[in-house]
Design a protein around this motif. Sequence first.
Motif, PDB file in Angstrom:
ATOM      1  N   ARG A 171      12.726  22.152  -0.999  1.00  0.00           N
ATOM      2  CA  ARG A 171      13.025  20.893  -1.698  1.00  0.00           C
ATOM      3  C   ARG A 171      12.634  19.694  -0.844  1.00  0.00           C
ATOM      4  N   CYS A 172      12.919  19.775   0.443  1.00  0.00           N
ATOM      5  CA  CYS A 172      12.559  18.685   1.361  1.00  0.00           C
ATOM      6  C   CYS A 172      11.039  18.523   1.437  1.00  0.00           C
ATOM      7  N   ARG A 173      10.306  19.645   1.498  1.00  0.00           N
ATOM      8  CA  ARG A 173       8.835  19.578   1.521  1.00  0.00           C
ATOM      9  C   ARG A 173       8.301  18.968   0.229  1.00  0.00           C
ATOM     10  N   LEU A 174       8.909  19.333  -0.901  1.00  0.00           N
ATOM     11  CA  LEU A 174       8.494  18.775  -2.183  1.00  0.00           C
ATOM     12  C   LEU A 174       8.745  17.268  -2.215  1.00  0.00           C
ATOM     13  N   ASP A 175       9.902  16.844  -1.747  1.00  0.00           N
ATOM     14  CA  ASP A 175      10.212  15.411  -1.720  1.00  0.00           C
ATOM     15  C   ASP A 175       9.229  14.652  -0.829  1.00  0.00           C
ATOM     16  N   ALA A 176       8.914  15.202   0.331  1.00  0.00           N
ATOM     17  CA  ALA A 176       7.962  14.563   1.243  1.00  0.00           C
ATOM     18  C   ALA A 176       6.565  14.508   0.619  1.00  0.00           C
ATOM     19  N   ALA A 177       6.184  15.570  -0.066  1.00  0.00           N
ATOM     20  CA  ALA A 177       4.877  15.590  -0.728  1.00  0.00           C
ATOM     21  C   ALA A 177       4.821  14.542  -1.837  1.00  0.00           C
ATOM     22  N   LYS A 178       5.921  14.356  -2.558  1.00  0.00           N
ATOM     23  CA  LYS A 178       5.958  13.330  -3.613  1.00  0.00           C
ATOM     24  C   LYS A 178       5.820  11.933  -3.020  1.00  0.00           C
ATOM     25  N   VAL A 179       6.506  11.684  -1.916  1.00  0.00           N
ATOM     26  CA  VAL A 179       6.416  10.377  -1.262  1.00  0.00           C
ATOM     27  C   VAL A 179       4.966  10.113  -0.847  1.00  0.00           C
ATOM     28  N   GLU A 180       4.322  11.104  -0.264  1.00  0.00           N
ATOM     29  CA  GLU A 180       2.922  10.958   0.149  1.00  0.00           C
ATOM     30  C   GLU A 180       2.014  10.759  -1.060  1.00  0.00           C
ATOM     31  N   MET A 181       2.297  11.452  -2.155  1.00  0.00           N
ATOM     32  CA  MET A 181       1.489  11.320  -3.364  1.00  0.00           C
ATOM     33  C   MET A 181       1.565   9.878  -3.897  1.00  0.00           C
ATOM     34  N   TYR A 182       2.767   9.316  -3.953  1.00  0.00           N
ATOM     35  CA  TYR A 182       2.923   7.944  -4.436  1.00  0.00           C
ATOM     36  C   TYR A 182       2.202   6.953  -3.513  1.00  0.00           C
ATOM     37  N   ALA A 183       2.296   7.186  -2.216  1.00  0.00           N
ATOM     38  CA  ALA A 183       1.612   6.310  -1.258  1.00  0.00           C
ATOM     39  C   ALA A 183       0.091   6.436  -1.408  1.00  0.00           C
ATOM     40  N   ALA A 184      -0.385   7.645  -1.590  1.00  0.00           N
ATOM     41  CA  ALA A 184      -1.827   7.859  -1.770  1.00  0.00           C
ATOM     42  C   ALA A 184      -2.306   7.201  -3.061  1.00  0.00           C
ATOM     43  N   TYR A 185      -1.511   7.321  -4.114  1.00  0.00           N
ATOM     44  CA  TYR A 185      -1.858   6.658  -5.381  1.00  0.00           C
ATOM     45  C   TYR A 185      -2.023   5.154  -5.158  1.00  0.00           C
ATOM     46  N   ALA A 186      -1.074   4.550  -4.459  1.00  0.00           N
ATOM     47  CA  ALA A 186      -1.121   3.105  -4.215  1.00  0.00           C
ATOM     48  C   ALA A 186      -2.360   2.730  -3.408  1.00  0.00           C
ATOM     49  N   ARG A 187      -2.698   3.550  -2.394  1.00  0.00           N
ATOM     50  CA  ARG A 187      -3.873   3.252  -1.577  1.00  0.00           C
ATOM     51  C   ARG A 187      -5.159   3.350  -2.387  1.00  0.00           C
ATOM     52  N   VAL A 188      -5.285   4.398  -3.189  1.00  0.00           N
ATOM     53  CA  VAL A 188      -6.502   4.578  -3.985  1.00  0.00           C
ATOM     54  C   VAL A 188      -6.600   3.502  -5.059  1.00  0.00           C
ATOM     55  N   ALA A 189      -5.497   3.218  -5.732  1.00  0.00           N
ATOM     56  CA  ALA A 189      -5.499   2.170  -6.755  1.00  0.00           C
ATOM     57  C   ALA A 189      -5.881   0.822  -6.150  1.00  0.00           C
ATOM     58  N   ALA A 190      -5.375   0.524  -4.955  1.00  0.00           N
ATOM     59  CA  ALA A 190      -5.712  -0.735  -4.287  1.00  0.00           C
ATOM     60  C   ALA A 190      -7.184  -0.755  -3.871  1.00  0.00           C
ATOM     61  N   ALA A 191      -7.702   0.403  -3.464  1.00  0.00           N
ATOM     62  CA  ALA A 191      -9.095   0.465  -3.025  1.00  0.00           C
ATOM     63  C   ALA A 191     -10.066   0.233  -4.179  1.00  0.00           C
ATOM     64  N   ILE A 192      -9.733   0.733  -5.363  1.00  0.00           N
ATOM     65  CA  ILE A 192     -10.652   0.564  -6.497  1.00  0.00           C
ATOM     66  C   ILE A 192     -10.379  -0.713  -7.294  1.00  0.00           C
ATOM     67  N   ALA A 193      -9.324  -1.419  -6.977  1.00  0.00           N
ATOM     68  CA  ALA A 193      -8.948  -2.633  -7.714  1.00  0.00           C
ATOM     69  C   ALA A 193     -10.040  -3.708  -7.731  1.00  0.00           C
ATOM     70  N   PRO A 194     -10.789  -3.915  -6.633  1.00  0.00           N
ATOM     71  CA  PRO A 194     -11.805  -4.971  -6.664  1.00  0.00           C
ATOM     72  C   PRO A 194     -12.956  -4.713  -7.649  1.00  0.00           C
ATOM     73  N   VAL A 195     -13.154  -3.481  -8.019  1.00  0.00           N
ATOM     74  CA  VAL A 195     -14.236  -3.134  -8.942  1.00  0.00           C
ATOM     75  C   VAL A 195     -13.799  -3.490 -10.359  1.00  0.00           C
ATOM     76  N   GLN A 196     -14.672  -4.113 -11.103  1.00  0.00           N
ATOM     77  CA  GLN A 196     -14.331  -4.586 -12.443  1.00  0.00           C
ATOM     78  C   GLN A 196     -15.082  -3.823 -13.529  1.00  0.00           C
ATOM     79  N   GLY A 197     -14.597  -3.934 -14.740  1.00  0.00           N
ATOM     80  CA  GLY A 197     -15.295  -3.426 -15.921  1.00  0.00           C
ATOM     81  C   GLY A 197     -15.356  -1.916 -16.021  1.00  0.00           C
ATOM     82  N   ARG A 198     -16.470  -1.446 -16.598  1.00  0.00           N
ATOM     83  CA  ARG A 198     -16.668  -0.004 -16.811  1.00  0.00           C
ATOM     84  C   ARG A 198     -16.623   0.772 -15.505  1.00  0.00           C
ATOM     85  N   ALA A 199     -17.162   0.175 -14.459  1.00  0.00           N
ATOM     86  CA  ALA A 199     -17.190   0.860 -13.166  1.00  0.00           C
ATOM     87  C   ALA A 199     -15.768   1.151 -12.689  1.00  0.00           C
TER      88      ALA A 199
END
Length: 125
Positions: free
Chosen positions: A57-85
């Motif tokens: 359960r602890c490993r699952l919780d830690a993996a979820k925290v990392e997943m949310y952080a990774a989502y935020a990093r990737v979303a922030a990285a692609i944010a400057p790109v506009q439109g269809r791209a």
Amino acid sequence: MNLWEYRDALKAVQAAREQLLELKSERITQSLSGMPAARSREGDRLASQAERIDEARCRLDAAKVEMYAAYARVAAAIAPVQGRAHEILNLRYITGLSMGQIARALHLPRSTVYRLHDRAVRQLK
């Protein structure tokens, strides 16, 4: 920036969840004789199993925290790109679609999806 970071973290969450479900499904029961027992092998196994489940359960919780952080990093990285791209990058690295699936979803030729994707990734560097 590793654009696959979120997808990798999502896989880690799924693996941790499967491991936890597997541990929970293992049948370990303590016999009830009515007599108080000193440390029996069954009691040790039950305690050990409970400990493994808690660790999972602890490993699952830690993996979820990392997943949310990774989502935020990737979303922030692609944010400057506009439109269809941006839509292509989101479908590829957040949703996890293949280039063919993206082409079908956006009603675009696959070659256009590849071209827009490559241009967007170069824009991020």
